[in-house]
Design a protein around this motif. Structure first.
Motif, PDB file in Angstrom:
ATOM      1  N   ALA A   9     -10.109  87.258 109.336  1.00 13.54           N
ATOM      2  CA  ALA A   9     -10.537  88.632 109.595  1.00 13.54           C
ATOM      3  C   ALA A   9      -9.401  89.447 110.204  1.00 13.54           C
ATOM      4  O   ALA A   9      -9.166  90.607 109.824  1.00 13.54           O
ATOM      5  CB  ALA A   9     -11.754  88.633 110.519  1.00 13.54           C
ATOM      6  N   ALA A  10      -8.678  88.868 111.153  1.00 14.03           N
ATOM      7  CA  ALA A  10      -7.566  89.569 111.790  1.00 14.03           C
ATOM      8  C   ALA A  10      -6.456  89.863 110.795  1.00 14.03           C
ATOM      9  O   ALA A  10      -5.837  90.935 110.826  1.00 14.03           O
ATOM     10  CB  ALA A  10      -7.038  88.749 112.954  1.00 14.03           C
ATOM     11  N   SER A  11      -6.191  88.918 109.895  1.00 14.66           N
ATOM     12  CA  SER A  11      -5.091  89.102 108.943  1.00 14.66           C
ATOM     13  C   SER A  11      -5.356  90.244 107.970  1.00 14.66           C
ATOM     14  O   SER A  11      -4.418  90.807 107.404  1.00 14.66           O
ATOM     15  CB  SER A  11      -4.838  87.802 108.172  1.00 14.66           C
ATOM     16  N   ASP A  12      -6.626  90.617 107.794  1.00 16.19           N
ATOM     17  CA  ASP A  12      -6.953  91.712 106.883  1.00 16.19           C
ATOM     18  C   ASP A  12      -6.501  93.073 107.410  1.00 16.19           C
ATOM     19  O   ASP A  12      -6.397  94.032 106.647  1.00 16.19           O
ATOM     20  CB  ASP A  12      -8.463  91.739 106.611  1.00 16.19           C
ATOM     21  N   VAL A  13      -6.273  93.183 108.717  1.00 16.23           N
ATOM     22  CA  VAL A  13      -5.777  94.450 109.276  1.00 16.23           C
ATOM     23  C   VAL A  13      -4.365  94.334 109.844  1.00 16.23           C
ATOM     24  O   VAL A  13      -3.741  95.340 110.180  1.00 16.23           O
ATOM     25  CB  VAL A  13      -6.717  95.003 110.364  1.00 16.23           C
ATOM     26  N   ARG A  14      -3.847  93.139 109.920  1.00 15.94           N
ATOM     27  CA  ARG A  14      -2.569  92.882 110.606  1.00 15.94           C
ATOM     28  C   ARG A  14      -1.383  93.580 109.953  1.00 15.94           C
ATOM     29  O   ARG A  14      -0.441  93.997 110.636  1.00 15.94           O
ATOM     30  CB  ARG A  14      -2.331  91.378 110.660  1.00 15.94           C
ATOM     31  N   TYR A  15      -1.402  93.715 108.633  1.00 15.83           N
ATOM     32  CA  TYR A  15      -0.222  94.190 107.917  1.00 15.83           C
ATOM     33  C   TYR A  15      -0.377  95.595 107.332  1.00 15.83           C
ATOM     34  O   TYR A  15       0.523  96.077 106.645  1.00 15.83           O
ATOM     35  CB  TYR A  15       0.115  93.205 106.793  1.00 15.83           C
ATOM     36  N   LEU A  16      -1.496  96.254 107.582  1.00 20.02           N
ATOM     37  CA  LEU A  16      -1.751  97.533 106.913  1.00 20.02           C
ATOM     38  C   LEU A  16      -0.813  98.636 107.382  1.00 20.02           C
ATOM     39  O   LEU A  16      -0.404  99.491 106.586  1.00 20.02           O
ATOM     40  CB  LEU A  16      -3.207  97.946 107.108  1.00 20.02           C
ATOM     41  N   HIS A  17      -0.428  98.654 108.657  1.00 22.43           N
ATOM     42  CA  HIS A  17       0.501  99.678 109.122  1.00 22.43           C
ATOM     43  C   HIS A  17       1.852  99.556 108.418  1.00 22.43           C
ATOM     44  O   HIS A  17       2.415 100.551 107.943  1.00 22.43           O
ATOM     45  CB  HIS A  17       0.704  99.577 110.637  1.00 22.43           C
ATOM     46  N   ALA A  18       2.370  98.341 108.354  1.00 22.28           N
ATOM     47  CA  ALA A  18       3.668  98.131 107.709  1.00 22.28           C
ATOM     48  C   ALA A  18       3.614  98.478 106.224  1.00 22.28           C
ATOM     49  O   ALA A  18       4.549  99.083 105.678  1.00 22.28           O
ATOM     50  CB  ALA A  18       4.116  96.682 107.897  1.00 22.28           C
ATOM     51  N   MET A  19       2.517  98.119 105.561  1.00 26.60           N
ATOM     52  CA  MET A  19       2.403  98.424 104.132  1.00 26.60           C
ATOM     53  C   MET A  19       2.219  99.911 103.897  1.00 26.60           C
ATOM     54  O   MET A  19       2.732 100.461 102.917  1.00 26.60           O
ATOM     55  CB  MET A  19       1.256  97.616 103.528  1.00 26.60           C
ATOM     56  N   GLN A  20       1.488 100.587 104.794  1.00 28.18           N
ATOM     57  CA  GLN A  20       1.308 102.030 104.645  1.00 28.18           C
ATOM     58  C   GLN A  20       2.654 102.742 104.683  1.00 28.18           C
ATOM     59  O   GLN A  20       2.913 103.668 103.902  1.00 28.18           O
ATOM     60  CB  GLN A  20       0.402 102.561 105.751  1.00 28.18           C
ATOM     61  N   THR A  21       3.545 102.316 105.558  1.00 23.84           N
ATOM     62  CA  THR A  21       4.867 102.926 105.652  1.00 23.84           C
ATOM     63  C   THR A  21       5.633 102.782 104.338  1.00 23.84           C
ATOM     64  O   THR A  21       6.212 103.746 103.828  1.00 23.84           O
ATOM     65  CB  THR A  21       5.668 102.282 106.799  1.00 23.84           C
ATOM     66  N   ILE A  22       5.626 101.578 103.777  1.00 22.04           N
ATOM     67  CA  ILE A  22       6.348 101.321 102.522  1.00 22.04           C
ATOM     68  C   ILE A  22       5.726 102.092 101.368  1.00 22.04           C
ATOM     69  O   ILE A  22       6.421 102.727 100.563  1.00 22.04           O
ATOM     70  CB  ILE A  22       6.358  99.811 102.223  1.00 22.04           C
ATOM     71  N   LEU A  23       4.393 102.053 101.274  1.00 20.71           N
ATOM     72  CA  LEU A  23       3.721 102.715 100.158  1.00 20.71           C
ATOM     73  C   LEU A  23       3.843 104.233 100.242  1.00 20.71           C
ATOM     74  O   LEU A  23       3.979 104.912  99.217  1.00 20.71           O
ATOM     75  CB  LEU A  23       2.253 102.288 100.108  1.00 20.71           C
ATOM     76  N   ALA A  24       3.817 104.788 101.455  1.00 16.44           N
ATOM     77  CA  ALA A  24       4.004 106.234 101.606  1.00 16.44           C
ATOM     78  C   ALA A  24       5.392 106.649 101.129  1.00 16.44           C
ATOM     79  O   ALA A  24       5.553 107.708 100.495  1.00 16.44           O
ATOM     80  CB  ALA A  24       3.793 106.637 103.059  1.00 16.44           C
ATOM     81  N   LEU A  67      -1.124 103.647  92.334  1.00 11.90           N
ATOM     82  CA  LEU A  67      -0.382 104.846  91.951  1.00 11.90           C
ATOM     83  C   LEU A  67       1.119 104.614  91.856  1.00 11.90           C
ATOM     84  O   LEU A  67       1.804 105.345  91.124  1.00 11.90           O
ATOM     85  CB  LEU A  67      -0.663 105.979  92.953  1.00 11.90           C
ATOM     86  N   VAL A  68       1.654 103.637  92.582  1.00 12.03           N
ATOM     87  CA  VAL A  68       3.113 103.451  92.566  1.00 12.03           C
ATOM     88  C   VAL A  68       3.556 102.102  92.010  1.00 12.03           C
ATOM     89  O   VAL A  68       4.685 101.982  91.521  1.00 12.03           O
ATOM     90  CB  VAL A  68       3.733 103.648  93.977  1.00 12.03           C
ATOM     91  N   ARG A  69       2.714 101.084  92.069  1.00  8.06           N
ATOM     92  CA  ARG A  69       3.079  99.769  91.524  1.00  8.06           C
ATOM     93  C   ARG A  69       2.511  99.640  90.119  1.00  8.06           C
ATOM     94  O   ARG A  69       1.766  98.718  89.800  1.00  8.06           O
ATOM     95  CB  ARG A  69       2.591  98.651  92.438  1.00  8.06           C
ATOM     96  N   GLU A  94       8.075 108.754  94.041  1.00  9.58           N
ATOM     97  CA  GLU A  94       7.569 108.959  92.681  1.00  9.58           C
ATOM     98  C   GLU A  94       6.863 110.292  92.506  1.00  9.58           C
ATOM     99  O   GLU A  94       6.294 110.568  91.445  1.00  9.58           O
ATOM    100  CB  GLU A  94       6.608 107.823  92.312  1.00  9.58           C
ATOM    101  N   GLY A  95       6.865 111.137  93.540  1.00  9.88           N
ATOM    102  CA  GLY A  95       6.249 112.453  93.429  1.00  9.88           C
ATOM    103  C   GLY A  95       4.738 112.416  93.346  1.00  9.88           C
ATOM    104  O   GLY A  95       4.131 113.303  92.734  1.00  9.88           O
ATOM    105  N   ARG A  96       4.114 111.427  93.989  1.00  7.24           N
ATOM    106  CA  ARG A  96       2.663 111.262  93.876  1.00  7.24           C
ATOM    107  C   ARG A  96       1.944 111.346  95.216  1.00  7.24           C
ATOM    108  O   ARG A  96       0.780 110.963  95.322  1.00  7.24           O
ATOM    109  CB  ARG A  96       2.347 109.930  93.189  1.00  7.24           C
ATOM    110  N   THR A  97       2.618 111.863  96.222  1.00  4.27           N
ATOM    111  CA  THR A  97       2.000 111.950  97.541  1.00  4.27           C
ATOM    112  C   THR A  97       0.771 112.843  97.527  1.00  4.27           C
ATOM    113  O   THR A  97      -0.283 112.486  98.074  1.00  4.27           O
ATOM    114  CB  THR A  97       3.014 112.476  98.572  1.00  4.27           C
TER     115      THR A  97
END
Length: 206
Positions: free
Chosen positions: A151-166, A107-109, A172-175
């Motif tokens: 397996a661990a790396s698949d969840v390791r960065y999701l919090h940080a990415m969620q913050t940026i993507l939110a 939606l944003v990239r 972009e007015g797409r929340t």
């Protein structure tokens, strides 16, 4: 930072309050056929927990199910559609509410068609992920160190990415549009399980 491996369930009270990052590993891509082998979960505080299920498991896992089904916890996924179907089919719970980094990325990239986890982690966080173990055998008696790290790396960065993507969704007015997509994901997973994985039921096509 540590990776913890557990058998058949998550220990009680090992996660801090708040959103949790979740991923799954299965024997293949056809959910009813290819059993759930591993659920990865992280509270974003630095540790990752891997819950492994052996062949013939009852998937009782009361502690893990309580976290996944908790309506007060947002579950962060990358390509939630697949993981939600596996969790619902094998664990019998709906892992909602949801934030999917792949949908948010699409939606944003809009300047790229590269929305894989490896691409997102590289662009947003400047880190490199290895996908070498992606197609390995997750149903064996032991998990190698390489499998555990993957397996661990698949969840390791999701919090940080969620913050940026939110933040980008807001910019972009797409929340609201993203939230509507996230809210629909459990139903989309159920459609996949019910036999409509490749059909767009909203399409005008016969």
């Amino acid at each position: 930072m540590a990776v913890h491996l557990h058998e058949d369930d998550l220990p009680a009270d090992v996660l801090a309050p708040g959103p949790v990052a979740v991923d799954t590993e299965t024997m293949g891509l056809i959910t009813p056929r290819d059993r759930l082998c591993l659920v990865q979960i992280s509270d974003g505080q630095g540790d990752e927990h891997l819950v492994r299920f052996s062949p013939g498991s009852s998937y009782a896992a009361p502690n893990l199910k309580a976290v996944l089904a908790d309506p007060a916890r947002v579950k962060l996924f990358h390509f939630a559609r697949f993981d939600l179907a596996a969790i619902e089919h094998y664990l019998g719970v709906t892992a909602a509410p949801v934030f999917c980094t792949k949908i948010a990325s699409k939606l944003v990239r809009t300047y790229t068609d590269r929305h894989g986890l490896k691409d997102l982690v590289r662009e947003l966080l400047g880190k490199e992920l290895s996908k070498q173990q992606q197609s390995s055998d997750w149903g064996g008696g032991e998990l190698s160190e390489a499998q555990r790290e993957y397996a661990a790396s698949d969840v390791r960065y999701l919090h940080a990415m969620q913050t940026i993507l939110a933040e980008r969704l807001e910019r972009e007015g797409r929340t609201a549009l993203a939230q509507a997509c996230f809210d629909f994901l459990p139903a989309r997973a159920r459609l996949d399980l019910a036999g409509w994985p490749d059909k767009d039921i909203f399409s005008h096509e016969s």
